[in-house]
Design a protein around this motif. Structure first.
Motif, PDB file in Angstrom:
ATOM      1  N   MET A   1       0.836  -1.176   0.000  1.00 12.23           N
ATOM      2  CA  MET A   1       0.000   0.000   0.000  1.00 12.23           C
ATOM      3  C   MET A   1       0.886   1.246   0.000  1.00 12.23           C
ATOM      4  SD  MET A   1      -2.843   1.037   2.815  1.00 12.23           S
ATOM      5  CE  MET A   1      -1.937   1.973   4.010  1.00 12.23           C
ATOM      6  N   ARG A   2       0.633   2.143  -0.914  1.00  6.61           N
ATOM      7  CA  ARG A   2       1.390   3.390  -0.988  1.00  6.61           C
ATOM      8  C   ARG A   2       0.706   4.439  -0.140  1.00  6.61           C
ATOM      9  NH1 ARG A   2       1.877   8.189  -4.021  1.00  6.61           N
ATOM     10  NH2 ARG A   2       4.046   8.739  -4.242  1.00  6.61           N
ATOM     11  N   ARG A   3       1.499   5.130   0.632  1.00  5.35           N
ATOM     12  CA  ARG A   3       0.970   6.211   1.454  1.00  5.35           C
ATOM     13  C   ARG A   3       1.795   7.463   1.173  1.00  5.35           C
ATOM     14  NH1 ARG A   3       0.529   6.442   8.024  1.00  5.35           N
ATOM     15  NH2 ARG A   3      -0.230   8.552   8.099  1.00  5.35           N
ATOM     16  N   ASP A   4       1.130   8.539   0.789  1.00  5.11           N
ATOM     17  CA  ASP A   4       1.843   9.788   0.560  1.00  5.11           C
ATOM     18  C   ASP A   4       2.358  10.330   1.887  1.00  5.11           C
ATOM     19  OD1 ASP A   4       1.427   9.774  -2.180  1.00  5.11           O
ATOM     20  OD2 ASP A   4      -0.509  10.779  -1.984  1.00  5.11           O
ATOM     21  N   LEU A   5       3.558  10.850   1.862  1.00  5.03           N
ATOM     22  CA  LEU A   5       4.152  11.406   3.067  1.00  5.03           C
ATOM     23  C   LEU A   5       3.619  12.809   3.315  1.00  5.03           C
ATOM     24  CD1 LEU A   5       7.869  10.324   2.610  1.00  5.03           C
ATOM     25  CD2 LEU A   5       6.157   9.320   4.131  1.00  5.03           C
ATOM     26  N   PRO A   6       3.418  13.151   4.573  1.00  6.72           N
ATOM     27  CA  PRO A   6       3.033  14.539   4.874  1.00  6.72           C
ATOM     28  C   PRO A   6       4.111  15.508   4.395  1.00  6.72           C
ATOM     29  CG  PRO A   6       2.718  13.129   6.790  1.00  6.72           C
ATOM     30  CD  PRO A   6       3.451  12.311   5.768  1.00  6.72           C
ATOM     31  N   ARG A   7       3.702  16.708   4.086  1.00  4.51           N
ATOM     32  CA  ARG A   7       4.649  17.712   3.598  1.00  4.51           C
ATOM     33  C   ARG A   7       5.478  18.332   4.719  1.00  4.51           C
ATOM     34  NH1 ARG A   7       3.712  19.742  -1.661  1.00  4.51           N
ATOM     35  NH2 ARG A   7       1.924  18.736  -2.607  1.00  4.51           N
ATOM     36  N   VAL A   8       5.012  18.237   5.940  1.00  4.93           N
ATOM     37  CA  VAL A   8       5.711  18.831   7.075  1.00  4.93           C
ATOM     38  C   VAL A   8       6.491  17.747   7.806  1.00  4.93           C
ATOM     39  CG1 VAL A   8       5.420  20.016   9.291  1.00  4.93           C
ATOM     40  CG2 VAL A   8       3.946  20.611   7.349  1.00  4.93           C
ATOM     41  N   TRP A   9       7.760  18.040   8.093  1.00  8.00           N
ATOM     42  CA  TRP A   9       8.613  17.136   8.863  1.00  8.00           C
ATOM     43  C   TRP A   9       9.067  17.886  10.108  1.00  8.00           C
ATOM     44  CZ3 TRP A   9      11.255  12.415   6.980  1.00  8.00           C
ATOM     45  CH2 TRP A   9      10.619  11.898   5.852  1.00  8.00           C
ATOM     46  N   LEU A  10       8.859  17.300  11.266  1.00  7.21           N
ATOM     47  CA  LEU A  10       9.273  17.899  12.529  1.00  7.21           C
ATOM     48  C   LEU A  10      10.474  17.163  13.088  1.00  7.21           C
ATOM     49  CD1 LEU A  10       5.785  18.112  14.291  1.00  7.21           C
ATOM     50  CD2 LEU A  10       6.960  19.940  13.070  1.00  7.21           C
ATOM     51  N   CYS A  11      11.417  17.892  13.619  1.00  6.09           N
ATOM     52  CA  CYS A  11      12.554  17.293  14.308  1.00  6.09           C
ATOM     53  C   CYS A  11      12.285  17.409  15.801  1.00  6.09           C
ATOM     54  CB  CYS A  11      13.848  18.001  13.936  1.00  6.09           C
ATOM     55  SG  CYS A  11      15.273  17.310  14.789  1.00  6.09           S
ATOM     56  N   ALA A  12      12.043  16.282  16.447  1.00  8.17           N
ATOM     57  CA  ALA A  12      11.786  16.236  17.884  1.00  8.17           C
ATOM     58  C   ALA A  12      13.080  15.794  18.555  1.00  8.17           C
ATOM     59  CB  ALA A  12      10.643  15.262  18.176  1.00  8.17           C
ATOM     60  N   ASP A  13      13.786  16.731  19.148  1.00  9.00           N
ATOM     61  CA  ASP A  13      15.139  16.488  19.636  1.00  9.00           C
ATOM     62  C   ASP A  13      15.179  16.428  21.160  1.00  9.00           C
ATOM     63  OD1 ASP A  13      17.881  16.477  20.141  1.00  9.00           O
ATOM     64  OD2 ASP A  13      18.301  17.858  18.501  1.00  9.00           O
ATOM     65  N   PRO A  34      -0.963  17.165   9.659  1.00  4.81           N
ATOM     66  CA  PRO A  34      -0.237  15.902   9.772  1.00  4.81           C
ATOM     67  C   PRO A  34       1.240  16.123   9.440  1.00  4.81           C
ATOM     68  CG  PRO A  34      -2.172  15.648   8.378  1.00  4.81           C
ATOM     69  CD  PRO A  34      -1.996  17.118   8.626  1.00  4.81           C
ATOM     70  N   ALA A  35       2.095  15.349  10.056  1.00  9.75           N
ATOM     71  CA  ALA A  35       3.529  15.532   9.831  1.00  9.75           C
ATOM     72  C   ALA A  35       4.280  14.228  10.071  1.00  9.75           C
ATOM     73  CB  ALA A  35       4.081  16.615  10.762  1.00  9.75           C
ATOM     74  N   VAL A  36       5.480  14.191   9.537  1.00  6.50           N
ATOM     75  CA  VAL A  36       6.446  13.160   9.891  1.00  6.50           C
ATOM     76  C   VAL A  36       7.231  13.715  11.068  1.00  6.50           C
ATOM     77  CG1 VAL A  36       8.503  11.900   9.164  1.00  6.50           C
ATOM     78  CG2 VAL A  36       6.644  12.283   7.538  1.00  6.50           C
ATOM     79  N   VAL A  37       7.348  12.932  12.127  1.00  7.65           N
ATOM     80  CA  VAL A  37       8.100  13.352  13.307  1.00  7.65           C
ATOM     81  C   VAL A  37       9.362  12.512  13.381  1.00  7.65           C
ATOM     82  CG1 VAL A  37       8.079  13.562  15.816  1.00  7.65           C
ATOM     83  CG2 VAL A  37       5.987  14.015  14.501  1.00  7.65           C
ATOM     84  N   THR A  63      -2.673   9.044  16.405  1.00  3.35           N
ATOM     85  CA  THR A  63      -3.946   9.735  16.626  1.00  3.35           C
ATOM     86  C   THR A  63      -4.128  10.872  15.635  1.00  3.35           C
ATOM     87  OG1 THR A  63      -3.937   9.157  18.974  1.00  3.35           O
ATOM     88  CG2 THR A  63      -5.293  11.038  18.325  1.00  3.35           C
ATOM     89  N   ALA A  64      -3.030  11.572  15.323  1.00  2.80           N
ATOM     90  CA  ALA A  64      -3.098  12.752  14.460  1.00  2.80           C
ATOM     91  C   ALA A  64      -2.898  12.445  12.980  1.00  2.80           C
ATOM     92  CB  ALA A  64      -2.054  13.767  14.916  1.00  2.80           C
ATOM     93  N   GLY A  65      -2.657  11.190  12.629  1.00  5.70           N
ATOM     94  CA  GLY A  65      -2.451  10.854  11.225  1.00  5.70           C
ATOM     95  C   GLY A  65      -1.046  11.124  10.730  1.00  5.70           C
ATOM     96  N   GLY A  66      -0.098  11.228  11.648  1.00  8.20           N
ATOM     97  CA  GLY A  66       1.296  11.463  11.261  1.00  8.20           C
ATOM     98  C   GLY A  66       2.095  10.178  11.272  1.00  8.20           C
ATOM     99  N   LEU A  67       3.395  10.313  11.072  1.00  9.54           N
ATOM    100  CA  LEU A  67       4.323   9.182  11.072  1.00  9.54           C
ATOM    101  C   LEU A  67       5.454   9.470  12.038  1.00  9.54           C
ATOM    102  CD1 LEU A  67       4.637   8.719   7.212  1.00  9.54           C
ATOM    103  CD2 LEU A  67       3.319   7.290   8.768  1.00  9.54           C
ATOM    104  N   LEU A  68       6.053   8.418  12.597  1.00  4.09           N
ATOM    105  CA  LEU A  68       7.184   8.575  13.501  1.00  4.09           C
ATOM    106  C   LEU A  68       8.407   7.852  12.956  1.00  4.09           C
ATOM    107  CD1 LEU A  68       8.353   9.540  16.237  1.00  4.09           C
ATOM    108  CD2 LEU A  68       7.682   7.302  17.152  1.00  4.09           C
TER     109      LEU A  68
END
Length: 93
Positions: A1-13, A34-37, A63-68
């Motif tokens: 299954m292909r899933r498009d990546l969110p356009r926002v990427w967060l750096c959680a440091d 939504p974002a990639v964290v 919960t928010a539809g993002g990725l980790l």
């Protein structure tokens, strides 16, 4: 299954803020979009500590539809069920 990546990427440091506060900040950011964290940790952070934070963030991102993504720690990503790993350039040599 292909899933498009969110356009926002967060750096959680974890070098910048502790895990409890980090989860709160990420939750607030993901409420907006939504974002990639990308969870980063300083050298010396134990696998157990990193896994605890990763599990909290995974709950928030799901919960928010993002990725980790877990930075540089395949073991922690696998044990927590994270969506992926961010590997630095030197890891591929």
């Amino acid at each position: 299954m292909r899933r498009d990546l969110p356009r926002v990427w967060l750096c959680a440091d974890l070098a910048m803020v502790n895990g409890d506060a980090l989860a709160t900040y990420v939750e607030r950011a993901l409420a907006a979009t939504p974002a990639v964290v990308w969870l980063r940790s300083p050298q010396g952070t134990s696998a157990r500590s990193l896994a605890e934070v990763a599990r909290r963030l995974l709950s928030v991102t799901r919960t928010a539809g993002g990725l980790l993504l877990v930075g540089d720690r395949v073991d922690v990503a696998l044990v927590t069920g994270a969506d992926g790993v961010h590997l630095p350039e030197h890891a591929l040599h």
